[in-house]
Design a protein around this motif. Structure first.
Motif, PDB file in Angstrom:
ATOM      1  N   LEU A   1      88.165  54.538  50.075  1.00 52.97           N
ATOM      2  CA  LEU A   1      89.117  53.884  50.969  1.00 52.97           C
ATOM      3  C   LEU A   1      88.557  53.865  52.386  1.00 52.97           C
ATOM      4  O   LEU A   1      87.928  54.843  52.822  1.00 52.97           O
ATOM      5  CB  LEU A   1      90.457  54.626  50.999  1.00 52.97           C
ATOM      6  CG  LEU A   1      91.388  54.498  49.809  1.00 52.97           C
ATOM      7  CD1 LEU A   1      92.569  55.435  50.003  1.00 52.97           C
ATOM      8  CD2 LEU A   1      91.867  53.070  49.639  1.00 52.97           C
TER       9      LEU A   1
ATOM     10  N   PRO B   1      85.488  47.367  45.885  1.00 51.47           N
ATOM     11  CA  PRO B   1      86.892  47.783  45.984  1.00 51.47           C
ATOM     12  C   PRO B   1      87.806  46.891  45.152  1.00 51.47           C
ATOM     13  O   PRO B   1      87.681  45.666  45.161  1.00 51.47           O
ATOM     14  CB  PRO B   1      87.192  47.635  47.479  1.00 51.47           C
ATOM     15  CG  PRO B   1      85.856  47.718  48.148  1.00 51.47           C
ATOM     16  CD  PRO B   1      84.899  47.072  47.201  1.00 51.47           C
TER      17      PRO B   1
ATOM     18  N   ALA C   1      93.852  44.650  46.486  1.00 47.90           N
ATOM     19  CA  ALA C   1      95.215  45.180  46.560  1.00 47.90           C
ATOM     20  C   ALA C   1      96.170  44.274  45.795  1.00 47.90           C
ATOM     21  O   ALA C   1      96.244  43.070  46.056  1.00 47.90           O
ATOM     22  CB  ALA C   1      95.652  45.289  48.016  1.00 47.90           C
TER      23      ALA C   1
ATOM     24  N   ASP D   1     100.500  42.930  47.985  1.00 47.85           N
ATOM     25  CA  ASP D   1      99.966  41.960  48.939  1.00 47.85           C
ATOM     26  C   ASP D   1     101.000  40.865  49.141  1.00 47.85           C
ATOM     27  O   ASP D   1     101.853  40.631  48.272  1.00 47.85           O
ATOM     28  CB  ASP D   1      98.658  41.374  48.377  1.00 47.85           C
ATOM     29  CG  ASP D   1      97.923  40.500  49.382  1.00 47.85           C
ATOM     30  OD1 ASP D   1      98.254  39.301  49.467  1.00 47.85           O
ATOM     31  OD2 ASP D   1      97.039  41.013  50.078  1.00 47.85           O
TER      32      ASP D   1
ATOM     33  N   GLY E   1      94.175  50.391  46.904  1.00 45.77           N
ATOM     34  CA  GLY E   1      94.318  50.228  48.345  1.00 45.77           C
ATOM     35  C   GLY E   1      95.531  50.883  48.949  1.00 45.77           C
ATOM     36  O   GLY E   1      95.751  50.775  50.161  1.00 45.77           O
TER      37      GLY E   1
ATOM     38  N   MET F   1      99.106  50.951  53.397  1.00 41.31           N
ATOM     39  CA  MET F   1      98.160  50.080  52.710  1.00 41.31           C
ATOM     40  C   MET F   1      96.818  50.082  53.449  1.00 41.31           C
ATOM     41  O   MET F   1      96.772  49.994  54.677  1.00 41.31           O
ATOM     42  CB  MET F   1      98.703  48.664  52.605  1.00 41.31           C
ATOM     43  CG  MET F   1      99.919  48.532  51.707  1.00 41.31           C
ATOM     44  SD  MET F   1      99.648  49.142  50.014  1.00 41.31           S
ATOM     45  CE  MET F   1      98.300  48.083  49.471  1.00 41.31           C
ATOM     46  N   CYS F   2      95.751  50.192  52.670  1.00 43.80           N
ATOM     47  CA  CYS F   2      94.403  50.239  53.235  1.00 43.80           C
ATOM     48  C   CYS F   2      93.584  49.007  52.865  1.00 43.80           C
ATOM     49  O   CYS F   2      92.419  48.906  53.250  1.00 43.80           O
ATOM     50  CB  CYS F   2      93.681  51.503  52.757  1.00 43.80           C
ATOM     51  SG  CYS F   2      94.548  53.027  53.191  1.00 43.80           S
ATOM     52  N   ARG F   3      94.176  48.100  52.102  1.00 42.97           N
ATOM     53  CA  ARG F   3      93.515  46.844  51.746  1.00 42.97           C
ATOM     54  C   ARG F   3      94.551  45.726  51.713  1.00 42.97           C
ATOM     55  O   ARG F   3      95.751  45.972  51.688  1.00 42.97           O
ATOM     56  CB  ARG F   3      92.848  46.939  50.364  1.00 42.97           C
ATOM     57  CG  ARG F   3      91.726  47.933  50.260  1.00 42.97           C
ATOM     58  CD  ARG F   3      90.972  47.825  48.939  1.00 42.97           C
ATOM     59  NE  ARG F   3      90.182  49.049  48.761  1.00 42.97           N
ATOM     60  CZ  ARG F   3      90.195  49.785  47.674  1.00 42.97           C
ATOM     61  NH1 ARG F   3      90.923  49.431  46.636  1.00 42.97           N
ATOM     62  NH2 ARG F   3      89.462  50.878  47.606  1.00 42.97           N
TER      63      ARG F   3
ATOM     64  N   ARG G   1      97.148  45.688  55.087  1.00 40.53           N
ATOM     65  CA  ARG G   1      96.283  46.759  55.587  1.00 40.53           C
ATOM     66  C   ARG G   1      96.793  47.265  56.938  1.00 40.53           C
ATOM     67  O   ARG G   1      97.049  46.501  57.862  1.00 40.53           O
ATOM     68  CB  ARG G   1      94.846  46.258  55.731  1.00 40.53           C
ATOM     69  CG  ARG G   1      93.929  47.277  56.415  1.00 40.53           C
ATOM     70  CD  ARG G   1      92.469  46.889  56.382  1.00 40.53           C
ATOM     71  NE  ARG G   1      91.694  47.728  57.282  1.00 40.53           N
ATOM     72  CZ  ARG G   1      91.346  48.995  57.033  1.00 40.53           C
ATOM     73  NH1 ARG G   1      91.697  49.555  55.875  1.00 40.53           N
ATOM     74  NH2 ARG G   1      90.655  49.700  57.906  1.00 40.53           N
TER      75      ARG G   1
END
Length: 464
Positions: free
Chosen positions: A69, A121, A124, A127, A160, A176-178, A182
């Protein structure tokens, strides 16, 4: 003078940081703690407005590498400059070590994402492009797949996301990281019901964090923090009134435009309201919002709320009256017992289960008022079951032993079970034969037999 930091929800998530915001946010936490010294706000008794010591950049880097991540810059700033978890919305924020407990499906994304010996990756799933239909389909797939397929699907679902805190029960706070979200906060219910997908707050992490403490300092209601629009009372009313001129109102977050119901519900943040807001609610003529606006009036001006409630109850919208009736103060409920009871036997009322729970809330309730409804085979089984439950809480229930015995011997398992629970702790030898009859019929049923054993003990008899 200390510089204040107000991250805009409309600004890019990845922004440079200066030292000043850290001291400002720490100060907010301290001020909120002083405002709530007894930790009465939900979750505060756990985090107690205390921040953990910051994490080192090396700790953050190792966490990122382990879980494949790239943490949002705002969150890394928080971890390294403000605190590695601690005080925050609901039950607070997890430290990186605590977050490890909730990364079961993140740890394997490294190997699951490898293609041609390269780590790619997983996109996500949570989304903006995800529709309610997409969510429902994925939940159906999870319900009908094998164990191996389940793991693969849940990996993709969780791609994500990082669980950074809990709201209690099955509700968690996710960063959320993606994807489109994000750096923003999403709420998720791990019951994973097809009709209830994740809730997109649209709030970047630091904005979400700051505004929580600002809401405390303004003495607002935090029960649904993040779910409601954070605009002022005046702005919400103005936006509502202008809704007929346009299809929706843009919120100050990156979320879909708000509708009238969402604008009105956001007024629940306030413990008091201006006279203009109260007049607006009292005069509102939109039947689908009658229950909500009346509930708000109960909160802001009980006298005006009763006036509107009585209008709904007398015929303008009885179902709406039933929907909001339980929000009346306890001391007010018995005054409406008789008119609500009349609605129970009315033909054009659909919310009878809710109505029965209102009658249950009334200290003046009587089994004799409800028994006819409970015995009527024309009523739905689920509603009759609720009626029997209410009867079981009435002081005069043992005057209707004959009727309850008839239900216990009837064909409906759930009516029989509820009727049994209504009386099994009350000594009544007139029911001995019914208990023994039920024992023969339900002896192998663990739930029924457990309740029957209590009835036998209460009445001093033994099963044959």
């Amino acid at each position: 003078m200390e510089e204040k930091y107000h991250p805009s929800p409309d600004s890019p998530t990845e922004i440079p940081f200066q030292p000043a915001p850290a001291s400002y946010l720490k100060s907010l936490v301290t001020q909120a703690g002083a405002r709530d010294p007894s930790h009465l706000i939900f979750g505060a008794d756990r985090h107690k407005y205390k921040l953990n010591p910051p994490a080192s950049p090396e700790q953050v880097r190792r966490f990122e590498e382990k879980h494949n991540l790239l943490l949002p810059e705002e969150y890394k700033f928080f971890l390294t400059q403000i605190g590695n978890g601690g005080a925050g919305p609901y039950y607070g924020l997890y430290s990186l070590d605590e977050a490890e407990r909730y990364t079961e499906y993140l740890e394997t994304t490294q190997t699951a994402a490898k293609q041609k010996d390269e780590e790619v990756p997983v996109p996500a799933f949570i989304d903006r492009r995800m529709t309610p239909e997409d969510w429902a389909v994925r939940m159906e797939e999870l319900d009908n797949c094998s164990d191996d397929e389940y793991d693969s699907l849940i990996y993709k679902l969780c791609a994500g996301m990082l669980v950074i805190g809990t709201q209690g029960c099955t509700y968690d706070t996710v960063l959320m990281c993606r994807g489109s979200e994000r750096g923003k906060i999403v709420y998720i219910d791990w019951n994973l019901e097809p009709e209830y997908g994740p809730f997109f707050t649209g709030m970047p992490f630091l904005y979400w964090y700051e505004m929580y403490f600002q809401e405390i300092l303004q003495d607002h209601n935090l029960t649904s923090y993040g779910y409601l629009c954070l605009k002022s009372e005046e702005e919400l009313v103005k936006d509502f009134c202008e809704m007929d001129k346009k299809t929706a109102v843009e919120d100050n977050r990156d979320v879909p435009p708000l509708n009238k119901e969402q604008l009105l519900s956001s007024l629940f943040r306030f413990k008091t309201a201006a006279a203009e807001t109260i007049d607006f609610l009292a005069a509102l003529k939109e039947p689908e919002l009658d229950a909500m606006r009346t509930e708000l009036l109960f909160r802001f001006d009980l006298h005006r709320g009763r006036e509107v409630f009585e209008q709904l109850l007398s015929g303008s919208n009885p179902d709406a009256a039933i929907c909001c009736a339980r929000r009346l103060p306890e001391g007010e409920k018995c005054r409406y017992y008789q008119p609500m009871l009349q609605l129970l036997y009315g033909e054009n009322v659909t919310e009878k289960n809710r109505l029965l729970y209102f009658l249950h809330d009334c200290k003046c309730r009587r089994a004799g008022d409800i028994i006819v409804f409970a015995m009527d085979n024309n009523n739905k089984e689920e509603t009759r079951k609720t009626a029997v439950y209410v009867i079981g809480t009435c002081d005069d229930k043992m005057n209707y032993v004959r009727e309850l015995s008839e239900l216990m011997r009837g064909e409906s398992y759930w009516l029989a079970h509820t009727a049994l629970q209504a009386v099994f702790r009350s000594k009544c030898r007139k029911l001995d034969d019914t208990y023994l009859w039920m024992w023969k019929k339900y002896k192998t049923d663990r739930m029924m037999s457990a309740n029957l054993k209590i009835a036998f003990q209460t009445n001093g008899i033994s099963p044959q």
